[in-house]
Design an enzyme around this catalytic site. Structure first.
Site, PDB file in Angstrom:
ATOM      1  N   ARG A 198      13.337   4.641  12.573  1.00 26.09           N
ATOM      2  CA  ARG A 198      11.843   5.528  12.405  1.00 26.09           C
ATOM      3  C   ARG A 198      11.068   5.032  13.589  1.00 26.09           C
ATOM      4  O   ARG A 198      11.777   4.707  14.774  1.00 26.09           O
ATOM      5  CB  ARG A 198      11.089   5.268  11.036  1.00 26.09           C
ATOM      6  CG  ARG A 198      12.049   5.537   9.934  1.00 26.09           C
ATOM      7  CD  ARG A 198      11.317   5.479   8.691  1.00 26.09           C
ATOM      8  NE  ARG A 198      10.323   6.059   8.503  1.00 26.09           N
ATOM      9  CZ  ARG A 198       9.153   6.025   7.552  1.00 26.09           C
ATOM     10  NH1 ARG A 198       9.262   4.722   6.405  1.00 26.09           N
ATOM     11  NH2 ARG A 198       8.225   6.660   7.538  1.00 26.09           N
ATOM     12  N   ARG A 241       5.111  10.751  -2.710  1.00 21.75           N
ATOM     13  CA  ARG A 241       4.712  10.520  -1.307  1.00 21.75           C
ATOM     14  C   ARG A 241       5.708  11.006  -0.474  1.00 21.75           C
ATOM     15  O   ARG A 241       6.982  10.292  -0.746  1.00 21.75           O
ATOM     16  CB  ARG A 241       4.222   9.118  -1.035  1.00 21.75           C
ATOM     17  CG  ARG A 241       4.332   8.425   0.105  1.00 21.75           C
ATOM     18  CD  ARG A 241       3.994   7.085   0.106  1.00 21.75           C
ATOM     19  NE  ARG A 241       4.063   6.597   1.569  1.00 21.75           N
ATOM     20  CZ  ARG A 241       4.257   5.328   1.823  1.00 21.75           C
ATOM     21  NH1 ARG A 241       4.767   4.365   1.138  1.00 21.75           N
ATOM     22  NH2 ARG A 241       4.109   4.995   3.065  1.00 21.75           N
ATOM     23  N   PRO A 284       0.699  -1.040  -0.044  1.00 19.46           N
ATOM     24  CA  PRO A 284       0.061   0.038  -0.004  1.00 19.46           C
ATOM     25  C   PRO A 284       0.963   1.285  -0.127  1.00 19.46           C
ATOM     26  O   PRO A 284       1.907   1.296   0.645  1.00 19.46           O
ATOM     27  CB  PRO A 284      -0.826  -0.051   1.399  1.00 19.46           C
ATOM     28  CG  PRO A 284      -0.255  -1.098   2.037  1.00 19.46           C
ATOM     29  CD  PRO A 284       0.433  -1.996   1.324  1.00 19.46           C
ATOM     30  N   ASN A 285       0.227   2.343  -0.735  1.00 22.27           N
ATOM     31  CA  ASN A 285       0.780   3.589  -0.873  1.00 22.27           C
ATOM     32  C   ASN A 285       2.062   3.615  -1.670  1.00 22.27           C
ATOM     33  O   ASN A 285       2.563   4.910  -2.038  1.00 22.27           O
ATOM     34  CB  ASN A 285       1.064   4.110   0.570  1.00 22.27           C
ATOM     35  CG  ASN A 285      -0.289   4.143   1.323  1.00 22.27           C
ATOM     36  OD1 ASN A 285      -1.185   4.859   0.873  1.00 22.27           O
ATOM     37  ND2 ASN A 285      -0.272   3.873   2.563  1.00 22.27           N
ATOM     38  N   ALA A 313       3.139  -0.828   4.745  1.00 25.33           N
ATOM     39  CA  ALA A 313       2.605  -0.684   6.180  1.00 25.33           C
ATOM     40  C   ALA A 313       2.037  -2.277   6.467  1.00 25.33           C
ATOM     41  O   ALA A 313       1.951  -2.532   7.876  1.00 25.33           O
ATOM     42  CB  ALA A 313       1.499   0.234   6.330  1.00 25.33           C
ATOM     43  N   ASN A 369       7.998  -5.662  -0.874  1.00 22.52           N
ATOM     44  CA  ASN A 369       7.871  -4.591  -0.063  1.00 22.52           C
ATOM     45  C   ASN A 369       6.526  -4.493   0.406  1.00 22.52           C
ATOM     46  O   ASN A 369       5.551  -3.943  -0.362  1.00 22.52           O
ATOM     47  CB  ASN A 369       8.421  -3.267  -0.631  1.00 22.52           C
ATOM     48  CG  ASN A 369       8.276  -2.015   0.395  1.00 22.52           C
ATOM     49  OD1 ASN A 369       7.725  -2.073   1.386  1.00 22.52           O
ATOM     50  ND2 ASN A 369       9.154  -0.998   0.133  1.00 22.52           N
TER      51      ASN A 369
HETATM   52  C1  DQA Z   1       8.349   0.969   4.024  1.00 25.15           C
HETATM   53  C2  DQA Z   1       8.456   1.292   5.425  1.00 25.15           C
HETATM   54  C3  DQA Z   1       6.937   0.888   5.913  1.00 25.15           C
HETATM   55  O1  DQA Z   1       6.924   1.260   7.396  1.00 25.15           O
HETATM   56  C4  DQA Z   1       5.894   1.963   5.477  1.00 25.15           C
HETATM   57  O2  DQA Z   1       4.686   1.684   6.031  1.00 25.15           O
HETATM   58  C5  DQA Z   1       6.136   2.038   3.832  1.00 25.15           C
HETATM   59  C6  DQA Z   1       7.182   1.835   3.085  1.00 25.15           C
HETATM   60  C7  DQA Z   1       9.658   1.347   3.139  1.00 25.15           C
HETATM   61  O3  DQA Z   1       9.651   0.932   2.129  1.00 25.15           O
HETATM   62  O4  DQA Z   1      10.740   1.927   3.881  1.00 25.15           O
HETATM   63  O5  DQA Z   1       4.989   2.218   3.354  1.00 25.15           O
HETATM   64  O6  DQA Z   1       8.022  -0.277   3.483  1.00 25.15           O
END
Ligand code: DQA
Length: 143
Positions: A104, A17, A9-10, A74, A71
């Site tokens: 993080r 982003r 996601p995202n 989240a 990947n």
């Molecule tokens: C991520 C790290 C995750 O914590 C985050 O929610 C992401 C991207 C990364 O590639 O650094 O969406 O997987």
């Protein structure tokens, strides 16, 4: 070698982003560069914002690919279902992250999927994906 990159996601919004964390390049641009680096590989790419679709893709590609660079974004931190999907298949899965999740927020330090993956690569920007492919190549040579 046939490799599938799966983005969760995202990650469709890479380049737009949170650029200070994830950079300004879109994944589509980066994917074109990756394909040039591995002209002899079948390098496929799938992205979904939906957990069940990612699980379906993991199931499907067990018959069509030699390995997965994943990947889960989240979902890394929440998804028992993705972890179980990885455990259910025989092909190797490399967990990758663009950012160094350990630098993080504390909730990003926990990965529910790492234990079912061969290994984890995090913190190298988009190059984490290339390193994931290198890891799969080495595993394939050694088998
Ligand atoms: C991520 C790290 C995750 O914590 C985050 O929610 C992401 C991207 C990364 O590639 O650094 O969406 O997987």
């Amino acid at each position: 070698m046939t490799i599938l990159i799966i983005n969760g996601p995202n990650l469709n919004l890479l380049g737009v982003r949170e650029k200070t964390i994830y950079g300004s390049q879109s994944f589509d641009q980066y994917y074109e560069e990756l394909k040039l680096l591995y002209p002899n590989f079948a390098l496929d790419y799938y992205q979904s914002n939906i957990e069940g679709e990612i699980i379906n893709k993991i199931h499907e590609c067990r018959l069509t690919h030699d390995g997965i660079v994943l990947n889960a974004a989240a979902y890394t931190h929440t998804s028992v279902a993705i972890r179980d999907a990885i455990s259910a298949i025989d092909i190797p899965v490399i967990e990758v992250h663009i950012s160094n999740v350990h630098k993080r927020e504390a909730f990003r330090h926990v990965s529910l999927i790492s234990a079912s993956c061969v290994g984890v690569i995090a913190g190298f920007g988009l190059d984490s994906y290339r390193l994931g492919i290198e890891a799969l190549t080495k595993l394939n040579k050694d088998k």
